[in-house]
Design an enzyme around this catalytic site. Sequence first.
Site, PDB file in Angstrom:
ATOM      1  N   THR A 196      45.865 -68.863 -23.603  1.00  0.00           N
ATOM      2  CA  THR A 196      45.087 -68.093 -24.659  1.00  0.00           C
ATOM      3  C   THR A 196      43.712 -68.378 -24.789  1.00  0.00           C
ATOM      4  O   THR A 196      42.809 -67.788 -25.338  1.00  0.00           O
ATOM      5  CB  THR A 196      45.661 -68.662 -26.010  1.00  0.00           C
ATOM      6  OG1 THR A 196      45.812 -70.182 -26.066  1.00  0.00           O
ATOM      7  CG2 THR A 196      47.095 -67.921 -26.135  1.00  0.00           C
TER       8      THR A 196
ATOM      9  N   HIS B 221      57.808 -71.172 -23.726  1.00  0.00           N
ATOM     10  CA  HIS B 221      56.424 -70.988 -23.299  1.00  0.00           C
ATOM     11  C   HIS B 221      56.162 -71.807 -21.952  1.00  0.00           C
ATOM     12  O   HIS B 221      55.238 -72.157 -21.772  1.00  0.00           O
ATOM     13  CB  HIS B 221      55.948 -71.961 -24.306  1.00  0.00           C
ATOM     14  CG  HIS B 221      55.422 -71.246 -25.395  1.00  0.00           C
ATOM     15  ND1 HIS B 221      54.331 -70.328 -26.149  1.00  0.00           N
ATOM     16  CD2 HIS B 221      56.221 -71.117 -26.829  1.00  0.00           C
ATOM     17  CE1 HIS B 221      54.376 -69.961 -27.039  1.00  0.00           C
ATOM     18  NE2 HIS B 221      55.545 -70.327 -27.622  1.00  0.00           N
TER      19      HIS B 221
ATOM     20  N   LYS C 189      47.270 -76.890 -13.843  1.00  0.00           N
ATOM     21  CA  LYS C 189      46.006 -76.093 -14.370  1.00  0.00           C
ATOM     22  C   LYS C 189      44.944 -76.354 -13.288  1.00  0.00           C
ATOM     23  O   LYS C 189      43.961 -75.584 -13.514  1.00  0.00           O
ATOM     24  CB  LYS C 189      45.683 -76.606 -15.817  1.00  0.00           C
ATOM     25  CG  LYS C 189      46.597 -76.167 -16.780  1.00  0.00           C
ATOM     26  CD  LYS C 189      46.229 -76.652 -18.230  1.00  0.00           C
ATOM     27  CE  LYS C 189      47.637 -76.481 -19.190  1.00  0.00           C
ATOM     28  NZ  LYS C 189      47.752 -74.813 -19.410  1.00  0.00           N
TER      29      LYS C 189
ATOM     30  N   LYS D 137      40.099 -66.409 -25.538  1.00  0.00           N
ATOM     31  CA  LYS D 137      38.980 -66.883 -26.494  1.00  0.00           C
ATOM     32  C   LYS D 137      37.653 -66.378 -25.760  1.00  0.00           C
ATOM     33  O   LYS D 137      36.652 -65.929 -26.348  1.00  0.00           O
ATOM     34  CB  LYS D 137      39.097 -67.929 -27.046  1.00  0.00           C
ATOM     35  CG  LYS D 137      40.457 -68.238 -27.925  1.00  0.00           C
ATOM     36  CD  LYS D 137      40.835 -69.745 -27.844  1.00  0.00           C
ATOM     37  CE  LYS D 137      42.249 -70.023 -28.539  1.00  0.00           C
ATOM     38  NZ  LYS D 137      42.725 -71.297 -28.395  1.00  0.00           N
TER      39      LYS D 137
ATOM     40  N   LYS E 171      41.072 -77.390 -21.355  1.00  0.00           N
ATOM     41  CA  LYS E 171      42.259 -77.171 -21.722  1.00  0.00           C
ATOM     42  C   LYS E 171      43.136 -78.465 -21.191  1.00  0.00           C
ATOM     43  O   LYS E 171      42.609 -79.453 -20.960  1.00  0.00           O
ATOM     44  CB  LYS E 171      43.108 -75.936 -20.819  1.00  0.00           C
ATOM     45  CG  LYS E 171      42.645 -76.139 -19.414  1.00  0.00           C
ATOM     46  CD  LYS E 171      43.225 -74.995 -18.483  1.00  0.00           C
ATOM     47  CE  LYS E 171      42.499 -73.805 -18.620  1.00  0.00           C
ATOM     48  NZ  LYS E 171      43.198 -72.577 -18.943  1.00  0.00           N
ATOM     49  N   ARG E 172      44.430 -78.608 -21.791  1.00  0.00           N
ATOM     50  CA  ARG E 172      45.024 -79.777 -21.318  1.00  0.00           C
ATOM     51  C   ARG E 172      44.829 -79.928 -19.966  1.00  0.00           C
ATOM     52  O   ARG E 172      44.964 -79.135 -18.977  1.00  0.00           O
ATOM     53  CB  ARG E 172      46.366 -79.595 -21.933  1.00  0.00           C
ATOM     54  CG  ARG E 172      47.563 -80.509 -21.697  1.00  0.00           C
ATOM     55  CD  ARG E 172      48.846 -80.465 -22.573  1.00  0.00           C
ATOM     56  NE  ARG E 172      49.241 -78.983 -22.331  1.00  0.00           N
ATOM     57  CZ  ARG E 172      50.287 -78.716 -21.232  1.00  0.00           C
ATOM     58  NH1 ARG E 172      50.774 -79.614 -20.471  1.00  0.00           N
ATOM     59  NH2 ARG E 172      50.576 -77.635 -21.063  1.00  0.00           N
TER      60      ARG E 172
END
Length: 824
Positions: free
Chosen positions: A673, A372, A571, A677, A565-566
Site C-alpha cells: 500500500t 495477506h 522486500k 501512497k 517499509k518493514r
Amino acid sequence: MPKKNWVDTSKIPDMEPLQADSRSLSEGFHRYLRNHLGHFLSCVPFYIYEAMALTIRDRIMARWSNTWQRHKQPKTRKAYYMSLEFLIGRALGNHLLNLDIEKETREALCKFSVELEDLMEEEPDAGLGNGGLGRLAACFMDSCATLELPVIGYGIRYEYGMFRQEINEGYQVEEPDHWLRDGNPWEVSRPEYEQTIHFGGRTEHYKNKDGIHRVRWIETNDVIAIPYDMPISGYCNETINTLRLWKATATKAFNLDEFNAGSYSEAVEAKNDAEHISMVLYPNDASESGKELRLRQQYFLASASIKDVIRLWEETDGTDYSNFAEFNVFQMNDTHPTIAVAELMRILLDEKQLEWGPAWEITTKTMAYTNHTLLPEALERWPVSLMESLLPRLMEIIYQINKLFLLEVALKWPGDTDRQARMSIIEESEQKQVRMAYLAIVGSFSVNGVARLHSELLCNGLFKDFYEFWPHKFNNKTNGVTPRRWIARANPKMTQLITEQIGYEWVADLSHIHYLKESANPENQEFHQKWFDIKQANKQRLADLVLESSGVEFNPEAMFDVQVKRIHEYKRQLLNVLHVIHLYIRIKNGDTSNWTARNVLIGGKAAPGYHMAKLLIKLVNNVADIINSDPDVNSKLKLAFLPNFNVSAMEVIAPGTDLSEQISTAGKEASGTGNMKFMMNGALTIGTFDGANIEILEHVGDDNFFLFGLKEDEVAEMQQHYDPQSFIDNDPDLQAVMNLLESGHFNLFEPEIFHDLIASIRSPHDHWLTLADFRSYVDAQENAAACYRDREGWIHKSILNTASSGYFSTDRTMQEYNKEIWKL
C-alpha cells in the site's frame, strides 16, 4: 424476545452537535485547559494539545452517539472488522479535516498565540501495528465511516505500541514505545461492557435435562476485557464509526490473603499476568513464552469481540439466533483472529445451547477471511499441545470441525489420502500443529486476497486444494489507501492546487481525480510550474526531516529515491543497497557524464528476532557513512537511513518522494500500500511485476512506470536452477559491487560482520533471487535517472501518476467488500 432492559432506540432523538465556530472552540479550549486539566498556557505543551483534542472530541460526541443509535436499530446488518493491528497514527489532524473545522481551529488557537502545527506535534503516534497490515485496517475504518457503512473495528489497546527504533553505531536498537504514557484524549472507556475471557482449565462433558450431550469449560483462569472506544470520523458527513480496543485486566486486583500474609509480589502476580496480554504489540515469539502470549492475545481479541457482538445482538434482537447470520458478518484481517471460528462455535454450542448443525451454519455464514501473505512460513500454526493446555475446549471443537471437513474431502476425492493430509486443519508432523489459515477457510463463506496477482496465486498455489473444493468462496479485493489521510491531510498544498483545477469532489470520491489528466499536458505551463514548486517545497520538508532524524543533508534539487517499509528479505532493501554501491563505484571511477544527483532514503523496522533484517540495517548505515563522508561523492549521491519510520513520518515522506521503490521478488508481495501512497502524491514507481504494482502499471501506463525484473512464473522456474555466480561472472558492474562489498570496504574495522548477508546473496538457495534481477534493476534506474533530467517530462509523468490513482482509494475497496461480501 428482547431482554427486559432493552430500549427502543428508534424513539431516542438525535443529539445536536456543539457549535464549532472559532469562538466556541477557543472557549472550550480555555475551559478544558484551565478547569479540567488545571493548567495554563505556560504549561507542558502536551496539555495544550490535550485541551484542544478534548474540545474537538466534544464536537464529535453528538455525531458519534447518533451514528451508534442508527446502527443499533433491530434488523440492521453490521460488519465487525477484527484485526490485531490498527496503525492509526495521529488523530487530531484527521478529525479536523473530516469535520471541516481546521480553519476555525487555527483561528481559535491564534487567540492564544498557539500554532496548530506545533500542537499536532505533541500527539504521539498510536503505534498499534507493525506496518502495512495495521495501516490498511486504519484506512478501511476511515473509508467505512466516509461511506456511512455500519462497521465496528475490534482490536487490542496495547499499552506499548510498535517499538521505537533507534540507531546505535549502525545497529537497530529497540526502545519501548509507551504511547499511552500521558493518556489518550480520544478514547472513551466502556467498563459496563466488559467481557470475561477464559484460559486453561478443563472440559466437562455431561448430558442436560433433555439427555443431550453438552460440554462445560471449567476451572479456568479468567481475564477481564475492558473496551475503550475511539471515534472514526467520516469525511464531511454526520457519521462517526467506532474502533473498539480491548484492555486486559485481572478479575481481582490482587490476592488479599497472600497480601495479608506478607507475600506482596505473589499477591499481584495474577494481575500482572493478565495485563501482559494487552501490554505490548506482538511479542517476539522466538521463545515458548512469546508464542503463548501471542496466542493469548489472539484469543483475547476474538473472544472479547464475539461476546460483545452477541451482547449487542441480544440487546436489540433478542435470543433467537435463527437469523443471526442475516444481520452480522465478521471480517478476519489475516490469520491472527481466525481462532474466532472456533470461539463462535463454542459460544453457540456451550452457552447458547445450539446443536452442531445450526451453530456451524451460522458460523460459516458470518465469518469471512482476508489473507495477506504468499509466504507459507507466515501462515500461523499453533502446537496442538499449547492449544490443549491454553484453550482445551477450543481444541476439541477444532478436532470436530476437522473430522467433519475431512469426511467431506474424502467423499469428493475418495481414496486421495495425500490430499486429505494436505488439507487437514491439523498438521500431522512430529509436533502436531493447528493450521490457522485452514481453519479460517473451512469456517468462512468468503476468502479474499488483496491484489489480483495475489488472489490468483492463492487459488493456484497456496490454497489450490481448497480452491478446487470451494471455488465460489475465493475472490479478490485489491487494497487501497484513504485519500483523506494520504493526500488531503499529508499534502495540503497539492490538495489545494488539485481542488482549484478539478473541484473538491475528489476528496470524497477519488475516481474524480482522473479529470486531472487534462492538466498534465505540457502546454499547461502555469499549472506545471505550480506542481513543481509544491513538490520542491515538499522535498525541502522531507530534507529537513532527514537532517533532523539522521544527520544527513539532502539537496532538494536531486532526485529523492525512497524505500520505506518493514525490513524483510523479500522486500529486497538489499538490492537497493547493491545499486547504491554500484553508483558509488561509478562516481569513484569518474563515470559521471549526464549524471543525475540522487538522494536515497531507506527506512523501516526489523522484527527484533530477525537477524538478517537487522544486519541489513547495519549495512545501509555503514554504506551511508562511507558515501556521505566522501567529498568526491556526496554532491552526486547521498544515502540515509531514517530511524523509527511511522505514520507521521510517512505523511512527510510520500509528498516529498520522486521515485518510489517497490522492488520485492515477484510473487512474494501480497499487495503493498506504500506504492499507492507514493503514486497519489505524484511519485513515479520503479518496481517488479508483483502485488498491486501490476495494477498501478495498468492504470498509469508503461511510459510512467519503471518496470524491471523476473515475473512470478520466471521466478518459480529460476528457483529450480538458480546460479548466482553466473550473474556475477557475466556482469562486470555486479562483479565490481561484490568485490567491493566482500573486500570489507564498508566494514574496515568490523571484520566479517556482513558475512551472513554476503553468503545469502551468493547462495543458490536465495529465495529472493537478488542477483538475478540486478542488471534489469540497474537498467531501469538508468532510465529513471534520464527521465528525471527532463524536468518537463518528469512533471508530466508525476501529474499522470496522481491523476491515475483513483482506483487505489480504500473507498473503492470497501465498496467492493460491501457489494460482494458484507452486503450491508
